[in-house]
Design a protein around this motif. Structure first.
Motif, PDB file in Angstrom:
ATOM      1  N   GLU A 136      26.106   5.702  54.810  1.00 27.19           N
ATOM      2  CA  GLU A 136      25.884   4.277  54.577  1.00 27.19           C
ATOM      3  C   GLU A 136      24.414   3.945  54.325  1.00 27.19           C
ATOM      4  OE1 GLU A 136      28.243   1.939  54.273  1.00 27.19           O
ATOM      5  OE2 GLU A 136      29.883   3.330  54.639  1.00 27.19           O
TER       6      GLU A 136
ATOM      7  N   MET B 154      30.452   4.414  59.757  1.00 32.20           N
ATOM      8  CA  MET B 154      31.736   3.979  59.193  1.00 32.20           C
ATOM      9  C   MET B 154      32.076   4.700  57.884  1.00 32.20           C
ATOM     10  SD  MET B 154      32.116  -0.100  59.675  1.00 32.20           S
ATOM     11  CE  MET B 154      32.649  -0.852  61.201  1.00 32.20           C
ATOM     12  N   GLY B 155      31.226   5.597  57.444  1.00 34.62           N
ATOM     13  CA  GLY B 155      31.451   6.256  56.158  1.00 34.62           C
ATOM     14  C   GLY B 155      32.402   7.431  56.255  1.00 34.62           C
TER      15      GLY B 155
ATOM     16  N   VAL C 124      42.007   8.097  53.404  1.00 32.32           N
ATOM     17  CA  VAL C 124      41.846   7.362  54.663  1.00 32.32           C
ATOM     18  C   VAL C 124      40.631   7.927  55.390  1.00 32.32           C
ATOM     19  CG1 VAL C 124      42.914   6.838  56.903  1.00 32.32           C
ATOM     20  CG2 VAL C 124      44.338   7.099  54.840  1.00 32.32           C
TER      21      VAL C 124
ATOM     22  N   ARG D 276      29.172  -1.902  64.180  1.00 29.95           N
ATOM     23  CA  ARG D 276      29.844  -3.108  63.699  1.00 29.95           C
ATOM     24  C   ARG D 276      28.914  -4.025  62.930  1.00 29.95           C
ATOM     25  NH1 ARG D 276      34.791  -4.508  67.626  1.00 29.95           N
ATOM     26  NH2 ARG D 276      35.535  -2.391  67.817  1.00 29.95           N
ATOM     27  N   VAL D 277      27.641  -3.990  63.259  1.00 30.74           N
ATOM     28  CA  VAL D 277      26.712  -4.887  62.582  1.00 30.74           C
ATOM     29  C   VAL D 277      26.228  -4.282  61.269  1.00 30.74           C
ATOM     30  CG1 VAL D 277      24.458  -6.004  62.733  1.00 30.74           C
ATOM     31  CG2 VAL D 277      25.979  -6.021  64.686  1.00 30.74           C
TER      32      VAL D 277
ATOM     33  N   ASP E 167      28.832   1.540  69.210  1.00 34.99           N
ATOM     34  CA  ASP E 167      29.863   0.679  68.616  1.00 34.99           C
ATOM     35  C   ASP E 167      29.289  -0.653  68.133  1.00 34.99           C
ATOM     36  OD1 ASP E 167      32.310   1.846  68.286  1.00 34.99           O
ATOM     37  OD2 ASP E 167      32.972   1.503  70.345  1.00 34.99           O
ATOM     38  N   GLU E 168      28.402  -1.235  68.929  1.00 33.78           N
ATOM     39  CA  GLU E 168      27.813  -2.517  68.520  1.00 33.78           C
ATOM     40  C   GLU E 168      26.994  -2.346  67.242  1.00 33.78           C
ATOM     41  OE1 GLU E 168      26.068  -4.987  71.945  1.00 33.78           O
ATOM     42  OE2 GLU E 168      26.596  -3.097  72.896  1.00 33.78           O
TER      43      GLU E 168
ATOM     44  N   PHE F 155      33.053  -9.233  62.523  1.00 30.91           N
ATOM     45  CA  PHE F 155      31.853  -8.943  63.311  1.00 30.91           C
ATOM     46  C   PHE F 155      30.768  -9.966  62.991  1.00 30.91           C
ATOM     47  CE2 PHE F 155      33.298  -4.463  62.095  1.00 30.91           C
ATOM     48  CZ  PHE F 155      34.247  -4.437  63.094  1.00 30.91           C
ATOM     49  N   HIS F 156      30.650 -10.267  61.700  1.00 28.63           N
ATOM     50  CA  HIS F 156      29.583 -11.178  61.293  1.00 28.63           C
ATOM     51  C   HIS F 156      29.913 -12.627  61.623  1.00 28.63           C
ATOM     52  CE1 HIS F 156      26.898  -8.266  59.732  1.00 28.63           C
ATOM     53  NE2 HIS F 156      27.831  -7.718  58.984  1.00 28.63           N
TER      54      HIS F 156
ATOM     55  N   TYR G 154      31.184  -5.925  74.767  1.00 23.37           N
ATOM     56  CA  TYR G 154      30.232  -6.591  73.882  1.00 23.37           C
ATOM     57  C   TYR G 154      31.004  -7.576  73.011  1.00 23.37           C
ATOM     58  CZ  TYR G 154      32.055  -2.840  70.962  1.00 23.37           C
ATOM     59  OH  TYR G 154      32.898  -1.978  70.312  1.00 23.37           O
TER      60      TYR G 154
ATOM     61  N   GLN H  18      32.459   9.717  59.291  1.00 26.59           N
ATOM     62  CA  GLN H  18      32.825   9.095  60.567  1.00 26.59           C
ATOM     63  C   GLN H  18      31.803   9.338  61.686  1.00 26.59           C
ATOM     64  OE1 GLN H  18      35.486   6.779  61.402  1.00 26.59           O
ATOM     65  NE2 GLN H  18      34.800   6.634  59.283  1.00 26.59           N
TER      66      GLN H  18
ATOM     67  N   ARG I  92      39.401   6.246  58.451  1.00 31.08           N
ATOM     68  CA  ARG I  92      39.408   5.899  59.881  1.00 31.08           C
ATOM     69  C   ARG I  92      40.633   5.057  60.210  1.00 31.08           C
ATOM     70  NH1 ARG I  92      35.013   3.642  59.617  1.00 31.08           N
ATOM     71  NH2 ARG I  92      35.458   1.439  59.582  1.00 31.08           N
ATOM     72  N   GLN I  93      41.123   5.199  61.426  1.00 29.51           N
ATOM     73  CA  GLN I  93      42.167   4.296  61.920  1.00 29.51           C
ATOM     74  C   GLN I  93      41.739   3.760  63.273  1.00 29.51           C
ATOM     75  OE1 GLN I  93      45.939   5.853  63.240  1.00 29.51           O
ATOM     76  NE2 GLN I  93      45.111   7.850  63.709  1.00 29.51           N
TER      77      GLN I  93
ATOM     78  N   ARG J 280      38.907   9.683  66.672  1.00 29.25           N
ATOM     79  CA  ARG J 280      40.269   9.418  66.204  1.00 29.25           C
ATOM     80  C   ARG J 280      40.536  10.157  64.902  1.00 29.25           C
ATOM     81  NH1 ARG J 280      38.050   4.310  67.483  1.00 29.25           N
ATOM     82  NH2 ARG J 280      37.722   3.829  65.302  1.00 29.25           N
ATOM     83  N   ALA J 281      41.798  10.402  64.682  1.00 34.02           N
ATOM     84  CA  ALA J 281      42.201  11.012  63.413  1.00 34.02           C
ATOM     85  C   ALA J 281      41.984   9.990  62.296  1.00 34.02           C
ATOM     86  CB  ALA J 281      43.675  11.404  63.477  1.00 34.02           C
ATOM     87  N   PRO J 282      41.771  10.426  61.052  1.00 28.37           N
ATOM     88  CA  PRO J 282      41.638  11.810  60.602  1.00 28.37           C
ATOM     89  C   PRO J 282      40.189  12.307  60.762  1.00 28.37           C
ATOM     90  CG  PRO J 282      41.593  10.347  58.709  1.00 28.37           C
ATOM     91  CD  PRO J 282      41.761   9.468  59.920  1.00 28.37           C
TER      92      PRO J 282
ATOM     93  N   PRO K 195      38.521  12.854  55.593  1.00 28.16           N
ATOM     94  CA  PRO K 195      39.332  11.931  54.789  1.00 28.16           C
ATOM     95  C   PRO K 195      40.574  12.612  54.197  1.00 28.16           C
ATOM     96  CG  PRO K 195      37.008  11.648  54.295  1.00 28.16           C
ATOM     97  CD  PRO K 195      37.102  12.855  55.176  1.00 28.16           C
ATOM     98  N   VAL K 196      41.721  11.946  54.326  1.00 26.43           N
ATOM     99  CA  VAL K 196      42.999  12.477  53.818  1.00 26.43           C
ATOM    100  C   VAL K 196      43.643  11.401  52.955  1.00 26.43           C
ATOM    101  CG1 VAL K 196      45.303  13.286  54.492  1.00 26.43           C
ATOM    102  CG2 VAL K 196      43.319  13.856  55.914  1.00 26.43           C
TER     103      VAL K 196
ATOM    104  N   ARG L  84      27.265  -0.941  59.881  1.00 23.69           N
ATOM    105  CA  ARG L  84      28.153   0.068  59.279  1.00 23.69           C
ATOM    106  C   ARG L  84      27.731   1.519  59.551  1.00 23.69           C
ATOM    107  NH1 ARG L  84      32.167  -1.070  56.227  1.00 23.69           N
ATOM    108  NH2 ARG L  84      32.110   1.070  55.499  1.00 23.69           N
TER     109      ARG L  84
END
Lengths: 89, 382
Positions: free
Chosen positions: A12, A41-42, B301, A35-36, A31-32, B153-154, B38, A45, B303-304, A74-76, A79-80, A38
């Protein structure tokens, strides 16, 4: 270290400077921050940036890296394709 | 932490943060928001992020319609330093059965009566909006261009910052351990960081609202239900609207970032607090998504995750004061669509609590309806 040019999250494009700035604003967990901005998040993971962000948080909070709260794994893992999950491939 | 407050809001999700802001902007001082982890760590940060006005009950439709107007101007109104990423690509609700289509027609009549500009489309017209839609067996679709989605989030961050500027205090990583009452009135909230005396408590805990109410000696008719979602790699923009199929239990949107977010409802999901992700979900959602939108089979995919709906018996929220504990208000039971109605729900609750004129009757969301059996049954929930 050149914090503005040091990439922490390669997926990212998040720099060390951006991570440090969020920590100084009071964001206190991976985590915080994720979320702000990213980070993590790519496609990978967070396999690279997760520990780097944990190190920065540990420094600021004065705790061992092992005590920084980790997001769940967490899975995956990689990327699948949706088609594969659907059983079509 | 402070020992006294005029208002204690429990829950740092979209509802808690928006209510804090709406009370503060109306002049209420000394408000504290208590959050176990949070901000947006609960259901808000795990939601599908959609904002739709295409509901079957008037209550949901009014709240969503008026909230859309708030989302449209939210960056400016809350003077947000980032972007809430509100994208109005519309919602395309597709119908693959005649029964479902008949229900959609009734829903659209409700929406039109409220000025919501939903259009009824033939399968061909639907395909013009989403070219990769499977129209095999499609009866029709409804489309509302002003529906869309925003970044939860935003949105929470924007409310948090605006409320903070108005003096609201946020106590994160703080759990509520008890609620004290005297003579049928709430007097204090006990937390892991000490007690706060207060005459007014707002329970905005989503799926944990029942647990908080039990501390005040009252049982809420809510139950938690796990819902799962996934996100794909980002690709070039190719899908404007959120696509919903109640028949296939699916919702699926492309975010401004380029990734696709999707989820399916599982009718066999037990009523409990489990939020672990499952491989069964990956297979289920992949089958439904590639049936409705076959092109997506090539998307990876990445992430879940999962979160909990705070289900109420009629899928409409509870906005009411607890009879056994005056001063304690509940704003929960949003049943999977709290995010999209939060801006105006917060206004309604603030108006009611402050004795101002409410922009719509709040009594419809009262606890009484369950006892009287007069449910506001919402037919359009995924």
């Amino acid at each position: 270290m050149q914090t503005k040019e040091t990439i922490v999250c390669r997926c990212e494009d998040i720099t060390l400077d951006e991570i440090k700035s969020l920590i100084s604003q009071g964001y206190r967990t991976i985590d915080e921050i994720k979320r702000v901005i990213r980070a993590g998040m790519g496609p990978c993971q967070g396999r690279t940036c997760r520990m780097l962000i944990a190190q920065e948080l540990a420094k600021v909070c004065g705790i061992p890296v092992g005590e920084v709260l980790m997001p769940t794994f967490r899975a995956p893992v990689k990327p699948v394709k949706l088609g594969t999950f659907a059983g079509g491939e | 932490m402070q020992k006294q407050a005029n208002v204690v809001i429990i829950g740092g999700g979209i509802i808690g943060c928006a209510v804090a802001y709406e009370l503060a902007i109306r002049g209420v001082k000394d408000i504290v928001v208590i959050e176990k982890q949070y901000l947006s760590s609960g259901a808000t940060g795990r939601c599908g992020a959609g904002v739709r006005q295409q509901w079957g009950t008037e209550t949901n439709a009014i709240l969503a319609r008026d909230s859309v107007r708030r989302f449209e101007g939210m960056n400016e109104e809350l003077e947000y330093d980032r972007d809430i990423e509100f994208k109005q690509g519309g919602y395309l609700m597709v119908s693959y059965t005649q029964n479902e289509w008949n229900q959609y027609k009734k829903n659209v009549a409700v929406q039109h009566s409220l000025g919501i500009p939903t259009k009824m489309l033939t399968p061909q017209e639907a395909m013009e909006i989403v070219p990769h839609l499977n129209i095999n067996g499609l009866v029709g679709a409804t489309f509302c261009q002003t529906d869309g989605h925003a970044n939860p989030f935003h949105v929470v961050d924007a409310y948090f910052k605006a409320a903070s500027r108005l003096g609201v205090k946020f106590e994160t990583y703080t759990s509520v351990t008890g609620i004290k009452r005297e003579k049928g009135k709430v007097t204090s909230v006990q937390t892991t960081k000490g007690d706060i005396d207060t005459p007014l408590v707002i329970n905005a805990c989503g799926y944990a609202a029942g647990t908080i109410c039990e501390m005040a000696g009252f049982e809420l008719p809510l139950y938690p239900q796990r819902h799962q979602a996934l996100v794909t790699e980002p690709v070039e923009p190719c899908q404007g609207p959120m696509v919903i199929s109640l028949h296939y239990r699916l919702y699926c949107q492309q975010t401004p970032h380029g990734s696709f977010i999707m989820g399916v409802g599982d009718p066999h999901e037990p009523k409990d607090f489990n939020i672990n992700s499952s491989w069964e979900f990956l297979e289920d959602v992949a089958r439904q998504a590639t049936t409705v939108l076959p092109l997506l089979k090539n998307l990876r995919v990445v992430r879940q995750w999962s979160g909990l709906y705070d289900m109420s018996p009629d899928a409409n929220p509870i906005l009411d004061e607890i009879p056994e504990a005056k001063g304690m208000w509940v704003a929960a039971g949003f049943s999977g669509h709290g995010f999209m109605v939060a801006p105006q729900t917060a206004v309604l609750l603030a108006q009611k609590i402050l004795g101002q004129e409410c922009f719509m009757p709040i009594e419809r969301f009262g606890l009484d309806r369950f006892r009287r059996g007069e449910l506001l049954l919402e037919p359009a929930v995924v």
